[in-house]
Design an enzyme around this catalytic site. Structure first.
Site, PDB file in Angstrom:
ATOM      1  CB  CYS A  82      -8.114   1.545 -33.892  1.00 43.21           C
ATOM      2  SG  CYS A  82      -7.696   3.443 -34.269  1.00 43.21           S
TER       3      CYS A  82
ATOM      4  CG  HIS B 280     -18.041   7.904 -38.324  1.00 39.28           C
ATOM      5  ND1 HIS B 280     -17.427   8.810 -38.991  1.00 39.28           N
ATOM      6  CD2 HIS B 280     -17.077   7.494 -37.246  1.00 39.28           C
ATOM      7  CE1 HIS B 280     -16.073   9.266 -38.465  1.00 39.28           C
ATOM      8  NE2 HIS B 280     -16.082   8.220 -37.498  1.00 39.28           N
TER       9      HIS B 280
ATOM     10  CG  ASN C 117     -11.718   4.002 -40.631  1.00 39.17           C
ATOM     11  OD1 ASN C 117     -11.185   3.040 -41.381  1.00 39.17           O
ATOM     12  ND2 ASN C 117     -12.396   3.859 -39.536  1.00 39.17           N
ATOM     13  CG  ASP C 118     -10.438  10.374 -40.226  1.00 41.28           C
ATOM     14  OD1 ASP C 118     -10.988  10.709 -41.171  1.00 41.28           O
ATOM     15  OD2 ASP C 118     -10.657  10.015 -39.130  1.00 41.28           O
TER      16      ASP C 118
ATOM     17  CD  GLU D  70      -7.734   9.805 -36.771  1.00 40.96           C
ATOM     18  OE1 GLU D  70      -8.571   9.051 -37.244  1.00 40.96           O
ATOM     19  OE2 GLU D  70      -7.713  10.293 -35.549  1.00 40.96           O
TER      20      GLU D  70
ATOM     21  NE  ARG E  18     -12.030   8.753 -31.432  1.00 39.56           N
ATOM     22  CZ  ARG E  18     -12.442   8.569 -32.683  1.00 39.56           C
ATOM     23  NH1 ARG E  18     -11.459   8.048 -33.566  1.00 39.56           N
ATOM     24  NH2 ARG E  18     -13.879   8.434 -32.882  1.00 39.56           N
TER      25      ARG E  18
ATOM     26  NE  ARG F 294     -14.760   5.294 -34.475  1.00 44.86           N
ATOM     27  CZ  ARG F 294     -14.673   4.012 -34.922  1.00 44.86           C
ATOM     28  NH1 ARG F 294     -15.388   2.990 -34.315  1.00 44.86           N
ATOM     29  NH2 ARG F 294     -13.827   3.832 -35.898  1.00 44.86           N
TER      30      ARG F 294
ATOM     31  NE  ARG G 115     -14.375   8.047 -42.172  1.00 47.58           N
ATOM     32  CZ  ARG G 115     -13.940   7.725 -40.710  1.00 47.58           C
ATOM     33  NH1 ARG G 115     -13.010   8.626 -40.411  1.00 47.58           N
ATOM     34  NH2 ARG G 115     -14.443   6.856 -40.107  1.00 47.58           N
TER      35      ARG G 115
HETATM   36  C1  PEP Z   1      -9.871   6.148 -38.026  1.00 53.90           C
HETATM   37  O1  PEP Z   1      -9.884   7.105 -38.633  1.00 53.90           O
HETATM   38  O2  PEP Z   1      -9.582   5.205 -38.578  1.00 53.90           O
HETATM   39  C2  PEP Z   1     -10.675   5.900 -36.826  1.00 53.90           C
HETATM   40  C3  PEP Z   1     -10.421   4.703 -36.281  1.00 53.90           C
HETATM   41  O3  PEP Z   1     -11.580   7.019 -36.447  1.00 53.90           O
HETATM   42  P1  PEP Z   1     -12.693   7.017 -36.878  1.00 53.90           P
HETATM   43  O4  PEP Z   1     -13.347   6.197 -37.589  1.00 53.90           O
HETATM   44  O5  PEP Z   1     -13.728   7.408 -35.821  1.00 53.90           O
HETATM   45  O6  PEP Z   1     -12.616   8.541 -37.579  1.00 53.90           O
HETATM   46 MG    MG Z   2     -10.430   8.933 -37.484  1.00 54.84          MG
END
Ligand code: PEP
Ligand code: MG
Length: 585
Positions: free
Chosen positions: A505, A197, A457-458, A434, A340, A304, A468
């Site tokens: 996303c 993040h 991402n997740d 995710e 979200r 977010r 990650r």
């Molecule tokens: C993701 O996991 O792809 C996502 C957009 O959420 P975050 O990066 O905030 O976990």
């Molecule tokens: Mg995520």
């Protein structure tokens, strides 16, 4: 360490591409010891009050943590925290420290640090494992109190000099959030995961970020010039005149390229053979709304919401949240806004106060699971969103949903809140996919949602069993893994069957090399960090949907992440040969 005089190159891994020229600024939290300050006898009362306030805020912190743990039935941890609460009332930490502040006429944090060193020696002498364990609690508690004492005096990224290249062992999302571009020109860290993040925030701010750099090697460079090349993953210390001139020229060219692409964001978001794509933005704060309009984003595909209380640790109440969401919705002037609900824990754990070190924060009680146990918090947020929704075009999205039961519980809290508020208009509901198990039952989610959004991402993290935010695992963090690509395809097909839209996303959508693949797989909406809007719009406009479908079919037949990445990189090179960022070698 001697001064580095020759041009020297260090390697790292780019998290946020970009080029910066500046001077190193070291953020040495680990080595940061409280400063020794003399206190005037006349100010002693204030100093004692300051100390008492820090103790009382620490107590509140622990009690809040206990309340949270109560709903999670973590009895053992609650007991440990009970012990810490007792320590905060122990004369050792109350009367004795106060007496020492008065007798030495030194500041509270300095006295506390000395006391910690004394305690450590005493505990070491005891040699017993149980007492060693207790010392960890003492240390923990003193660190907590010290943090409160140093508030405002702490090393903060708000105070760095202009043109700083911030060098640190590690960087948190809140560090990145309080940095201002212009002051912070780039981040260089030793630790930091590919999709952390902190990286996401750096991208939002347009600050180049390199990780896996041997930061110690920079220690002798105080005051010297450093170039960060976030395309190639290089740090150049003390560049020669020739290198510097070349980079200054490159910066000018990149500036020209960016201005051209920014100008073209007015153009329609469609492939050159006329296939429309919704291109929205991911934002973490209302401060980014102007940028989204400047780059003609079609709306907010992901707000977010948990970032609204960074770097604080308390969650704002319904009223405060309502104001923030209202400002967002009104600021977007009727364009769609996907809010979200809080995605807490994982590498955003500091938002919850310090964790107890007992559980893996990426697994278990993260996100919607966490909110379902904190019904009051969840409901307050939902009510705040619903109240703001009447001012514009709002959709609500639940993160990290992993079972149908979770989705149904979340929806029932939403329904309850709507009834309480007397709101009858339905609000579109979506969930983020995710987790691989959720991906596999995307057909069920699609039947009970109005839209789906793929959080790559997740999804990459949980599919490939790779953290990650850990730089040691970056080599395994591969969004182009064929397993991931097939999961994405599966999710899209299920959403198509139920005729609901599906977006991506995750950060994958912000990398132009992946655009033809995602479009070819059938994605209709991409939601990207606002600064990537011009590059992604350009990639969309240079894609042929017919060829993208063929490309996706070819990728789905491949066996390794590298094959897919090579295929996409080659295609992108042919498609947008002039891109100075993604074609660099
Ligand atoms: C993701 O996991 O792809 C996502 C957009 O959420 P975050 O990066 O905030 O976990
Ligand atoms: Mg995520």
């Amino acid at each position: 360490m001697p001064l580095t005089v020759e041009e020297t190159m260090l390697n790292g891994l780019p998290i946020c591409r970009g080029i910066a020229i500046g001077k190193p600024f070291f953020l040495n939290r680990e080595e940061f010891k409280p400063q020794e300050l003399n206190i005037n006898p006349g100010d002693m009362k204030i100093e004692i009050e300051r100390y008492r306030l820090a103790l009382s805020r620490s107590k509140q912190d622990i009690k809040r943590l206990q309340r949270q743990l109560e709903s999670e039935s973590s009895d053992e941890t609650i007991k440990i925290l009970d012990g810490q609460l007792e320590m905060l009332q122990d004369p050792l930490l109350t009367e004795e420290i106060e007496t020492e502040i008065c007798s030495t006429e030194k500041n509270a944090e300095f006295v506390l640090q000395n006391a910690l060193e004394r305690f450590q020696k005493q505990f070491e002498k005891l040699g017993d494992a149980y007492f060693k364990e207790r010392f960890q609690d003492v240390k923990d508690i003193i660190r907590r109190v010290t943090t409160y004492l140093q508030e405002g005096r702490n090393l903060s990224l708000r105070d760095v000099p202009p043109n700083s290249i911030v060098c640190a062992y590690d960087l948190s999302a809140s560090d990145a959030a309080e940095s201002t571009y212009g002051y912070v020109k780039a981040f260089i860290t030793e630790c930091g995961g590919a999709a952390s993040h902190a990286g996401i925030v750096a991208k939002a701010k347009g600050i180049p970020f390199l990780t896996s750099v041997n930061v110690n090697m920079l220690k002798g460079t105080q005051g010297q010039m450093v170039i960060v090349d976030g395309r190639l993953g290089k740090v150049i210390i003390n560049p020669s005149q020739e290198t510097q001139t070349a980079y200054e020229q490159l910066l000018r060219e990149i500036g020209d390229q960016s201005r051209t692409l920014e100008e073209r964001t007015k153009w329609p978001s469609e492939t050159f053979d006329g296939h429309r794509i919704t291109l929205s933005a991911n934002i973490e704060s209302n401060k980014e709304i102007d940028l989204v309009h400047q780059f003609n984003g079609a709306g907010i595909g992901l707000f977010r919401s948990e970032y609204i209380f960074l770097p604080r640790s308390e969650i704002p109440d319904e009223e405060e949240q309502h104001q923030i969401y209202s400002e967002l919705v009104e600021g977007m002037r009727g364009l769609p806004v996907v809010i979200r609900t809080f995605d807490l824990a994982g590498d955003k754990a500091p938002l919850l106060g310090s964790n107890t070190g007992k559980s893996n924060l990426f697994l278990g009680g993260r996100s919607t699971r966490f909110l379902l146990k904190q019904k009051k918090v969840f409901k307050e947020q939902i009510r705040a969103i619903l109240r703001a929704s009447v001012k514009g075009n709002v959709r609500i999205m639940f993160p990290m949903i992993s079972t149908m039961q979770e989705l149904r519980q979340a929806k029932s809290i939403l329904k309850e809140s709507q009834e309480e508020l007397g709101l009858t208009d339905p609000i579109p509901i979506g969930c983020m996919i995710e987790v691989p198990s959720a991906a596999m039952i995307a057909d069920y989610f699609a039947r009970e949602c109005d839209f789906l959004s793929i959080g790559t991402n997740d999804l990459v993290q949980y599919s490939l069993a790779v953290d990650r935010s850990d730089q040691m695992q970056n080599e395994f963090y591969e969004p182009t893994d064929p397993g991931v690509i097939r999961l994405i395809k599966w999710i899209i097909d299920q959403a198509d069957r139920e005729e609901i839209p599906v977006s991506v996303c995750g950060e994958m959508a912000s990398d132009p090399r992946f655009v033809p693949l995602l479009l070819g797989l059938g994605v209709q909406e991409l939601s990207v960090t606002p600064r990537a809007l011009p590059t992604i719009k350009n990639a969309i406009r240079n894609t042929s949907i017919v060829e993208a479908i063929q490309l996706a079919e070819a990728a789905l037949e491949m066996a390794t992440a590298k094959q897919v990445l090579d295929l996409l990189s080659d295609e992108y090179q042919k498609m947008v040969p002039q891109d100075l960022f993604y074609n660099a070698s």
